[in-house]
Scaffold this motif. Sequence first.
Motif, PDB file in Angstrom:
ATOM      1  N   THR A   1       0.822  -1.211   0.000  1.00  0.00           N
ATOM      2  CA  THR A   1       0.000   0.000   0.000  1.00  0.00           C
ATOM      3  C   THR A   1       0.859   1.264   0.000  1.00  0.00           C
ATOM      4  O   THR A   1       0.420   2.306  -0.481  1.00  0.00           O
ATOM      5  CB  THR A   1      -0.986   0.009   1.180  1.00  0.00           C
ATOM      6  OG1 THR A   1      -0.268  -0.034   2.428  1.00  0.00           O
ATOM      7  CG2 THR A   1      -1.949  -1.160   1.093  1.00  0.00           C
ATOM      8  N   ALA A   2       2.093   1.175   0.508  1.00  0.00           N
ATOM      9  CA  ALA A   2       3.016   2.318   0.384  1.00  0.00           C
ATOM     10  C   ALA A   2       3.360   2.569  -1.078  1.00  0.00           C
ATOM     11  O   ALA A   2       3.425   3.724  -1.533  1.00  0.00           O
ATOM     12  CB  ALA A   2       4.283   2.066   1.193  1.00  0.00           C
TER      13      ALA A   2
ATOM     14  N   ALA B   1       0.493   4.340  -2.654  1.00  0.00           N
ATOM     15  CA  ALA B   1       0.478   5.760  -2.295  1.00  0.00           C
ATOM     16  C   ALA B   1       1.482   6.546  -3.122  1.00  0.00           C
ATOM     17  O   ALA B   1       1.163   7.618  -3.655  1.00  0.00           O
ATOM     18  CB  ALA B   1       0.769   5.917  -0.801  1.00  0.00           C
TER      19      ALA B   1
ATOM     20  N   LYS C   1      -2.233   1.868   3.865  1.00  0.00           N
ATOM     21  CA  LYS C   1      -2.024   3.281   3.559  1.00  0.00           C
ATOM     22  C   LYS C   1      -3.009   3.780   2.500  1.00  0.00           C
ATOM     23  O   LYS C   1      -3.122   4.987   2.280  1.00  0.00           O
ATOM     24  CB  LYS C   1      -0.572   3.509   3.110  1.00  0.00           C
ATOM     25  CG  LYS C   1       0.434   3.198   4.226  1.00  0.00           C
ATOM     26  CD  LYS C   1       1.850   3.492   3.804  1.00  0.00           C
ATOM     27  CE  LYS C   1       2.848   3.047   4.862  1.00  0.00           C
ATOM     28  NZ  LYS C   1       2.782   3.833   6.107  1.00  0.00           N
TER      29      LYS C   1
ATOM     30  N   ILE D   1      -1.082  11.297   1.566  1.00  0.00           N
ATOM     31  CA  ILE D   1      -0.420  10.044   1.928  1.00  0.00           C
ATOM     32  C   ILE D   1       0.929   9.887   1.236  1.00  0.00           C
ATOM     33  O   ILE D   1       1.705   9.009   1.577  1.00  0.00           O
ATOM     34  CB  ILE D   1      -1.317   8.826   1.635  1.00  0.00           C
ATOM     35  CG1 ILE D   1      -1.742   8.775   0.157  1.00  0.00           C
ATOM     36  CG2 ILE D   1      -2.542   8.831   2.552  1.00  0.00           C
ATOM     37  CD1 ILE D   1      -2.499   7.506  -0.234  1.00  0.00           C
ATOM     38  N   TYR D   2       1.186  10.759   0.252  1.00  0.00           N
ATOM     39  CA  TYR D   2       2.504  10.813  -0.382  1.00  0.00           C
ATOM     40  C   TYR D   2       2.705  12.203  -0.959  1.00  0.00           C
ATOM     41  O   TYR D   2       1.791  12.785  -1.545  1.00  0.00           O
ATOM     42  CB  TYR D   2       2.660   9.780  -1.508  1.00  0.00           C
ATOM     43  CG  TYR D   2       3.894  10.055  -2.358  1.00  0.00           C
ATOM     44  CD1 TYR D   2       5.162   9.719  -1.892  1.00  0.00           C
ATOM     45  CD2 TYR D   2       3.799  10.711  -3.591  1.00  0.00           C
ATOM     46  CE1 TYR D   2       6.302  10.025  -2.636  1.00  0.00           C
ATOM     47  CE2 TYR D   2       4.935  11.004  -4.338  1.00  0.00           C
ATOM     48  CZ  TYR D   2       6.179  10.654  -3.859  1.00  0.00           C
ATOM     49  OH  TYR D   2       7.307  10.959  -4.576  1.00  0.00           O
TER      50      TYR D   2
ATOM     51  N   SER E   1       1.802   6.835   8.907  1.00  0.00           N
ATOM     52  CA  SER E   1       0.595   6.255   9.498  1.00  0.00           C
ATOM     53  C   SER E   1      -0.171   5.425   8.476  1.00  0.00           C
ATOM     54  O   SER E   1       0.217   5.327   7.303  1.00  0.00           O
ATOM     55  CB  SER E   1      -0.287   7.362  10.070  1.00  0.00           C
ATOM     56  OG  SER E   1      -0.688   8.254   9.041  1.00  0.00           O
ATOM     57  N   PHE E   2      -1.275   4.845   8.920  1.00  0.00           N
ATOM     58  CA  PHE E   2      -2.034   3.910   8.089  1.00  0.00           C
ATOM     59  C   PHE E   2      -3.511   4.315   8.053  1.00  0.00           C
ATOM     60  O   PHE E   2      -4.354   3.723   8.728  1.00  0.00           O
ATOM     61  CB  PHE E   2      -1.879   2.489   8.635  1.00  0.00           C
ATOM     62  CG  PHE E   2      -0.453   1.994   8.607  1.00  0.00           C
ATOM     63  CD1 PHE E   2       0.066   1.415   7.464  1.00  0.00           C
ATOM     64  CD2 PHE E   2       0.370   2.135   9.716  1.00  0.00           C
ATOM     65  CE1 PHE E   2       1.381   0.969   7.426  1.00  0.00           C
ATOM     66  CE2 PHE E   2       1.685   1.695   9.694  1.00  0.00           C
ATOM     67  CZ  PHE E   2       2.195   1.118   8.538  1.00  0.00           C
TER      68      PHE E   2
END
Length: 466
Positions: free
Chosen positions: A79-80, A83, A119, A436-437, A446-447
């Motif tokens: 998920t990173a 993002a 994320k 988120i990015y 964070s998530f």
Amino acid sequence: MSHELVIKNGLVILEDGEVHTNVAVDNGKITAIGKDLDGDKEIDAEGLVVSPGMVDAHVHITPMGGGYRDEWEGYVTGTAACAKGGVTSFMEMPLNQVPATVDGKTIDQKYAAGKDQLKVDVASFGGLVPYNLDGGIQELDDKGVSGYKCFLATCGDRAIDGDFQNVDDYSLYEGMRQIAKTGKVLAIHAENAAITDRLGEIAKAEGKKTLADYVDTRPVFTEVEAIRKAIFMAKQTGCRIHICHVACKEGVDEVIKARAEGVDVTCETCVHYLYFTKDELDAIGPVVKCSPPIREQAQKDALWERVQSGAISFVTSDHSPCTPDLKDTDNAFDAWGGIPGVQNDVDVMFDEAVQKRGMSLKDFAKEIASNPADRYHLDQKGRISIGKDADFVLIKPNASYTLEAGDLEYRNKISPYIGRTIGAQIAQTILRGETIYSQENGVIESFPGQFIKSVHEDSKESVHEN
């Protein structure tokens, strides 16, 4: 009135086209679109394209390895990468996890594995396999899957208890009958297992081992035959279907024909089918092996034509990563078949579709966001429209960079796009109003992501749950 957040001065992609305007966000939702908006917090998007965040409808994550795949891509890194790549939500496939997601118990395990690990937002496919026809499909519907997935091609490891399995003809028929009652869509990996498996065995026995050899063992007709079977079964059962990762024009044309006959069928292709060609595969190596395989230049050109005409409903990554050792072989037939690509969905597609081929921004947003959201009833996603989730990707056009391994957020930093020059960049990704990015600060620590659980089709709603 002051809003919580206003994105100002960007070229915003709305449903009827792009416009220089501002977008206001409150409580994670889009609340206003217009010129004179003020926010407690403001983002200056001057020179940037403000697109709906991508909804990638085909992503494999392995949050549970079962002792077999523990070092594969998990939620945190997967998920990173989303993002960083402008993907704000995705449909997660029911396989590569151990156990596979085939009933109420196994989807609950996956929801538990993802708690405080996301994320971006995640909707789930449930699996159709020969061993879950006695209640599993209904349990998955009750637990909120947004769709189902099956394989006509051979898949799974029979030595691993609980791994995914491809369907036989009866399982496909009976599974379609049951899924039709839910009203949800069955996504299908369509290749003829018996022919492709045997052609692969023969080629390997003859000492063939290149990626070009591998492509030759999965000829176009093996895709087309399986697509025709799926469509015919859909006609018999009334099941809504979607053909995954179509790699040939003939397959898309079968879908076009069936739709004209009233069948509820759509199809996707993948970014890598629109980017790579067969003649460069062996120079790249096994990292670019996938199934169906990447085909010739003529097929790539024909797929682009069908993307631009709207015949292909949307593009996906089919992000299917593994550990490096499974790609480290000089025999293509032994290598894992899957491409890690979710981080480069948006920048590559924007460069190839908009900048190089002149696709309109409106059509670009349909292909990456609104069409997949519509197909799987992710009702809060896919559009920059009042009331929708405030999910955005801010794209810096005409800004070339060369992808390096260190840029990747994946757990295992392998990708066929490494070393490629990509002509656009992701400047910022926003999920429900939260950055988120950003290029300045990287991926959020964070998530904030949530699971999207779809209620029954007759109400056409989806809900978010942590």
